[in-house]
Design a protein around this motif. Sequence first.
Motif, short mmCIF file in Angstrom:
data_model
loop_
_atom_site.label_atom_id
_atom_site.label_comp_id
_atom_site.label_asym_id
_atom_site.label_seq_id
_atom_site.Cartn_x
_atom_site.Cartn_y
_atom_site.Cartn_z
N ARG A 166 8.97 -12.15 -2.09
CA ARG A 166 8.11 -12.09 -0.90
C ARG A 166 6.97 -11.09 -1.08
O ARG A 166 7.07 -9.93 -1.36
N ALA A 167 5.71 -11.70 -0.65
CA ALA A 167 4.69 -10.88 -0.27
C ALA A 167 4.23 -10.62 0.86
O ALA A 167 4.41 -11.80 1.69
N ARG A 210 7.30 -7.41 -2.42
CA ARG A 210 6.84 -7.18 -3.65
C ARG A 210 5.32 -6.28 -3.37
O ARG A 210 4.87 -5.59 -4.13
N PHE A 211 4.49 -6.84 -2.49
CA PHE A 211 3.33 -6.72 -2.01
C PHE A 211 3.07 -6.50 -0.69
O PHE A 211 3.56 -7.11 -0.04
N ALA A 212 2.19 -5.62 -0.35
CA ALA A 212 1.89 -5.30 0.91
C ALA A 212 0.18 -4.90 1.05
O ALA A 212 -0.18 -4.06 0.28
N GLY A 213 -0.45 -5.73 1.70
CA GLY A 213 -1.74 -5.75 2.00
C GLY A 213 -1.95 -5.38 3.43
O GLY A 213 -1.39 -6.00 4.29
N SER A 214 -3.13 -4.58 3.68
CA SER A 214 -3.51 -4.31 5.02
C SER A 214 -5.06 -4.57 5.17
O SER A 214 -5.73 -3.96 4.28
N PHE A 215 -5.43 -5.32 6.17
CA PHE A 215 -7.00 -5.82 6.30
C PHE A 215 -7.26 -4.88 7.65
O PHE A 215 -6.42 -5.59 8.77
N LEU A 229 6.62 3.87 -0.60
CA LEU A 229 6.04 2.75 -1.34
C LEU A 229 5.87 2.43 -2.81
O LEU A 229 5.32 1.87 -3.35
N ARG A 230 6.46 3.53 -3.67
CA ARG A 230 6.35 3.26 -4.74
C ARG A 230 7.06 2.18 -5.40
O ARG A 230 8.25 1.77 -4.88
N GLY A 231 6.63 1.39 -6.38
CA GLY A 231 7.24 0.17 -6.63
C GLY A 231 6.76 -0.95 -5.87
O GLY A 231 6.87 -2.26 -6.43
N THR A 232 6.09 -0.85 -5.03
CA THR A 232 5.30 -2.06 -4.30
C THR A 232 3.77 -2.07 -4.60
O THR A 232 3.18 -0.98 -4.44
N GLU A 233 3.46 -3.08 -4.76
CA GLU A 233 1.89 -3.44 -5.00
C GLU A 233 1.16 -3.22 -3.78
O GLU A 233 1.57 -4.08 -2.81
N LEU A 234 0.07 -2.18 -3.79
CA LEU A 234 -0.38 -2.10 -2.40
C LEU A 234 -1.73 -2.32 -2.43
O LEU A 234 -2.54 -2.28 -3.38
N MET A 273 -1.23 -11.78 -4.69
CA MET A 273 0.20 -12.19 -4.17
C MET A 273 0.72 -13.09 -5.08
O MET A 273 1.90 -12.73 -5.47
N LEU A 274 0.01 -14.14 -5.37
CA LEU A 274 0.50 -15.16 -6.31
C LEU A 274 1.27 -14.52 -7.64
O LEU A 274 2.16 -15.12 -8.29
N ARG A 275 0.44 -13.51 -8.28
CA ARG A 275 0.67 -13.05 -9.41
C ARG A 275 1.83 -12.31 -9.44
O ARG A 275 2.70 -12.25 -10.32
N VAL A 276 2.05 -11.49 -8.10
CA VAL A 276 3.28 -10.68 -8.00
C VAL A 276 4.33 -11.41 -7.94
O VAL A 276 5.61 -11.30 -8.41
N LEU A 277 4.21 -12.79 -7.21
CA LEU A 277 5.45 -13.41 -6.71
C LEU A 277 5.82 -14.30 -8.05
O LEU A 277 6.92 -14.77 -8.08
N ASP A 278 4.88 -14.42 -9.15
CA ASP A 278 5.28 -15.43 -10.23
C ASP A 278 6.20 -14.37 -10.88
O ASP A 278 6.84 -15.38 -12.07
N ALA A 279 6.54 -13.17 -10.90
CA ALA A 279 7.35 -12.46 -11.66
C ALA A 279 8.70 -13.00 -11.35
O ALA A 279 9.25 -13.33 -10.39
N PRO A 280 9.70 -12.99 -12.36
CA PRO A 280 11.15 -13.14 -12.01
C PRO A 280 11.77 -12.38 -10.97
O PRO A 280 11.45 -11.23 -10.78
#
Length: 347
Positions: free
Chosen positions: A172-173, A196-201, A253-258, A333-340
């Motif tokens: 999930r992202a 795996r990913f957290a984005g804030s707008f 948040l270490r380990g989460t792409e931000l 987000m798609l790149r992060v989700l593409d990982a196993p």
Amino acid sequence: MRMTSRRPRAVALVTALACALASVAATPAQAAAVPDARADDGSHVVAQTTVDGDPRMLDLTVRSVGVGSYAMVRVILPAGWQAEPDRKWPAVYLLAGETRLQDYRGWTANTDVRRLADESGVLVVMPGSGSAGFFSDWWNYGKDIVANQWETFTAVEVPQLIDRGYRGDGRRAAAGLSLGGYGAVELAARRPGVFRFAGSFSGNLNPTGPYGELLTGAIVGSARLDPEALWGDRRREASRWDAHDPVVNADRLRGTELYLSTGNGLPGPFDGKLPIDVLPGAMLLEFLCSGQTIAMADRLNRLGVPVTSDFYGPGTHHWAYWQDQLHKTWPRMLRVLDAPAKTGEAS
């Protein structure tokens, strides 16, 4: 937080700007079959409807044990979902701002996420968050009440229902706008492994910082709710406020792409068509969220936690900028989700 007579004009202004953008009108829907799936606490989908006759865009009515009532989730199914009944899919979670800005329907009404979904092999999940739920399990004055548990709903119940009923695979992202930006980052900190990913707008990421308490109280108050029911009094319940502040908990948040983005509140390239009565509120709200977003980025940088920032200068608090940010973050987000899937990843 109890409002005092020293700040009535400021509170009134911030409350007014929280109501400045119109809510999205409901879309026609048709009934569809409901999958037999339950979350661990018994929450389940009680109704499922297709939106505008689109069999891949569904509105789910969830009987949520944590929220204590019914809550809504909009889902866009991947293009191959029907044709590949044994396949499971990663998911992009898009979190809304407070209901007076936009609700779970806002992303499909104001962006081209439906087209993006057609070009991507992901589920798109857009949960509701109450009138001003803050993606938090509310304190409820310290009483033993199971209600308004929006953290549980968003980070536990909905992922379990999506994985069990709609073939999510646990990857999930999350990204969100305004209060949804707070939700994406805060839930990633409080529930490591869920996203795996957290984005804030344009997120309000520092409720204990300058103007943070004021803005928090104004958002909750604009929904005609008592701000103290959320996390308690700011001074007497300081530890609870700290526990819900992404800046305070940035090291989690270490380990989460931000990804963090914000304008500075000055009129920018997408503000030409913004109604004149909406512009002042959109300017002020973006200015307040800008300060909190910059504070979050500074804190992450001091801790050595990797973060990508887009502080794009002139820009106010409305959908044209968030559409632009969605396009910037979608490939990430798609790149992060593409990982196993990782061993022990939350599900």
